[in-house]
Design a protein around this motif. Structure first.
Motif, mmCIF file in Angstrom:
data_model
loop_
_atom_site.group_PDB
_atom_site.id
_atom_site.type_symbol
_atom_site.label_atom_id
_atom_site.label_comp_id
_atom_site.label_asym_id
_atom_site.label_seq_id
_atom_site.Cartn_x
_atom_site.Cartn_y
_atom_site.Cartn_z
ATOM 1 N N GLU A 67 6.640 2.723 5.391
ATOM 2 C CA GLU A 67 5.777 2.343 4.227
ATOM 3 C C GLU A 67 5.414 0.806 4.286
ATOM 4 O O GLU A 67 4.613 0.252 4.448
ATOM 5 C CB GLU A 67 6.390 2.757 2.942
ATOM 6 N N TYR A 85 6.619 6.392 10.561
ATOM 7 C CA TYR A 85 6.306 6.396 9.296
ATOM 8 C C TYR A 85 7.180 5.283 8.572
ATOM 9 O O TYR A 85 8.085 5.595 8.452
ATOM 10 C CB TYR A 85 6.713 7.675 8.476
ATOM 11 N N TYR A 120 -1.698 -0.445 15.697
ATOM 12 C CA TYR A 120 -0.249 0.156 15.690
ATOM 13 C C TYR A 120 -0.849 1.776 15.916
ATOM 14 O O TYR A 120 -1.966 2.177 15.600
ATOM 15 C CB TYR A 120 0.346 0.194 14.264
ATOM 16 N N GLU A 174 -1.752 -3.193 7.534
ATOM 17 C CA GLU A 174 -3.220 -3.007 7.202
ATOM 18 C C GLU A 174 -3.627 -4.473 6.672
ATOM 19 O O GLU A 174 -4.679 -4.884 6.860
ATOM 20 C CB GLU A 174 -2.996 -1.971 6.136
ATOM 21 N N LEU A 216 0.714 5.845 15.326
ATOM 22 C CA LEU A 216 1.647 6.428 14.560
ATOM 23 C C LEU A 216 2.012 7.600 15.419
ATOM 24 O O LEU A 216 1.179 8.038 16.213
ATOM 25 C CB LEU A 216 0.918 7.200 13.286
ATOM 26 N N LEU A 234 3.692 -0.195 7.817
ATOM 27 C CA LEU A 234 2.207 0.174 7.516
ATOM 28 C C LEU A 234 1.422 -0.784 6.701
ATOM 29 O O LEU A 234 0.197 -1.240 7.101
ATOM 30 C CB LEU A 234 2.132 1.451 6.983
#
Lengths: 329, 246
Positions: free
Chosen positions: B84, B82, B97, B91, B99, B87
């Motif tokens: 932020e 995780y 990727y 995107e 998780l 990610l």
């Protein structure tokens, strides 16, 4: 209220006689009508929400304007009603005196109106500021207390998944440890302090999980004075400090490092210390959100003598130190 | 055709878990594991894998740091618990990727996607025999990071390299991030049939040239597809004419 004031002034300044009674009725009637009109104008122009200078100007302008209108009307009405025909005053002088009287009345009346609003406004402002401060404080506490790093949770779950085949017994323990931490972090909003013993339980679970992840890169040492186990400590604060120690001291270092947790009495303070391998390298923002709000939380709970510091030690470690004054009730 | 893969993750258990999941995919052969970026870089350079599974948050250097240091980026599938910022970067640029904990279905999808890309490249006539060390081909990709944003860029898509101090500015589509590489080092690695050193400060992609005009002193002025104008020094202009007349 206007009626009362007008009557009061009328009685004070003029001799009360029958001839005057009619005049007074007219005056009071107009006063009522115009004070409401004036209020409408003041609200319409938004004078109350302007700067102080503009307020004073607006206040004077409105007062003079309405004084003229009332003075004029008053003269006209008295003439029309011929209430005091016996008085022999010229029209213009009458107009002037009426306007002046109206001005005095209106000035006082408006003064009261403006001052009332001024006080009301500043009181409301004070109240709002206080409310806002309380809200900010509450938010700060919430964030710092309930903040368990999502990165940690998902990494732990991933490790547990791998452990299920490799070491099922350890995997079962790990699930219990993770549950304890999640439960503690959810309760954090409602609890202020807990005995150190309970806080240490959470920290031990947390470190056990991190140990699965870091394996021999993470070494933990405890140095806890047993007498301090019943001391109240801020809920989840030690946990947060340990989490930060791992984040900055262990996870960034290829060879890992040591975390040492110390709890002791020193002078009239209870001291909680978390040390980790590493250096601050000057990069710590002393005003940073974490440090500032930890300090705030301590003084909220234990008063101004409670302190939080973070420093380098001579042995190449970073030390976070919480000082809590001992209560002697 | 089996693909050689390296798993780079600081957690032994996470590597084990991924290895286990990859057990269902016989076309992937795990040739090595690494526990940090430094070790990962060495193994990539030594073993030239087709694919790496890369954790982002690692001790020392991050996965992104590792990629920016590579001459040529292999196919990368990021793995992260995780993060932020990461990610967000993914995107924006549609990097692949996974998780953690990884869903087997997602892993299968990511591998399939990679196969499709490879097939497209092969059918488009790219000569992808053995990846030689040294010269980079058109299909090689480099990893470029600029602040929070990052890209894998095919060399064929790069119009121009411009020297800015110790850095090189890379022009592609609407972006021009900086990479920490000198123009001389780049020139050595680039295919001279495609990339031409126009002057001290610029390397241009010959396939991206729109217009050639004569310039002062027997030099040339090249106009590139993105609208940039690059001057060719007199000495290089001779070489340029020679190459183009062939």
């Amino acid at each position: 209220m206007f009626l009362l004031i007008n009557t009061f002034f009328a009685v004070t300044f003029e001799k009360f006689n029958v001839a005057l009674a009619g005049r007074l009725v007219v005056f009071v009637g107009m006063g009522l009508l115009f004070s409401h009109l004036m209020r409408a104008v003041i609200i319409r122009l938004g004078i109350l929400s302007r700067s102080l200078n503009e307020q004073i100007l607006g206040f004077l302008a409105v007062t003079i304007f309405f004084a003229l209108v009332i003075g004029g009307l008053d003269s006209m009405i008295t003439k029309w009603l011929r209430i005091d025909k016996d008085r022999e005053i010229s029209g213009s002088l009458e107009l002037l005196s009426n306007t002046f009287i109206a001005f005095v009345y209106l000035f006082l009346w408006n003064m009261i109106y403006f001052i009332y609003h001024y006080i009301e406004k500043s009181r409301k402002q004070q109240f709002d500021t206080l409310k806002l401060q309380a809200l900010v404080k509450e938010l700060e506490l919430k964030t710092i207390k309930s903040h368990i790093n999502p990165h940690f949770i998902f990494n732990a779950l991933n490790s547990i998944r791998a452990l299920i085949d490799e070491n099922p017994a350890r995997a079962r323990d790990a699930i219990t440890e993770l549950s304890n931490i999640l439960r503690s972090s959810m309760q954090a909003e409602n609890i202020e302090t807990v005995p150190l013993l309970r806080e240490l339980g959470i920290v031990r679970d947390y470190l056990a999980l991190e140990h699965i992840r870091f394996e021999d890169r993470l070494k933990v040492e405890y140095d806890i004075d047993e007498d301090t186990l019943n001391q109240p400590v801020p809920y989840m604060m030690l946990q947060t400090l340990v989490e930060n120690a791992i984040k900055h001291g262990i996870s960034k270092n290829v060879n890992g490092g040591i975390i040492r947790i110390i709890s002791d009495f020193r002078n009239d303070h209870h001291e909680l210390i978390v040390r980790n391998t590493g250096k601050l390298n000057g990069g710590v923002n002393k005003e940073g959100f974490g440090i500032q709000s930890t300090d705030n939380r301590l003084s909220l709970l234990f008063g101004a003598n409670a302190k939080f510091e973070i420093n380098d030690t001579p042995e190449n470690m970073v030390e976070a130190r919480v000082k809590i004054p001992i209560h002697t009730y | 055709m089996t693909k050689k893969a390296i798993i780079i993750d600081d957690e032994r258990l996470a590597r084990n878990e991924l290895r286990k999941l990859l057990g269902d995919h016989s076309e992937i052969e795990i040739i090595a594991e690494a526990a940090n970026a430094e070790e990962g870089k060495q193994k990539i350079e030594e073993l030239q894998p087709d694919l790496i599974f890369l954790d982002i948050q690692m001790p020392g250097k991050t996965g992104f740091d590792l990629l920016t240091e590579l001459e040529r980026a292999p196919h990368v599938i990021f793995t992260t618990a995780y993060d932020e910022y990461a990610l967000k970067a993914f995107e924006v640029n549609a990097l692949d990727y996974l998780l953690k904990p990884v869903e087997p279905k997602r892993l299968a999808d990511a591998l399939l996607k990679m196969d499709n890309i490879d097939e497209k490249e092969n059918s488009s006539g790219g000569d992808q025999s053995i990846p030689q060390r040294g010269i980079l081909t058109d299909h090689d990709q480099v990893f470029v990071k600029d602040g929070e944003r990052c890209w894998f860029v095919k060399l064929a898509d790069i119009r121009l390299f411009e020297s800015v101090g110790n850095y090189a500015k890379v022009y592609f589509s609407n972006n021009k991030p900086l990479i920490l590489k000198s123009l001389n080092a780049l020139e050595e690695r680039l295919d001279e049939k495609v990339f031409f050193r126009a002057n001290r400060k610029h390397i241009v992609n010959l396939r991206m040239i729109e217009k050639v005009e004569p310039y002062f002193n027997g030099g040339l002025l090249l106009e590139i597809k993105g609208g940039e104008k690059v001057e060719v020094s007199r000495r290089q202009a001779v070489k340029f004419k020679e190459m183009m007349s062939l």
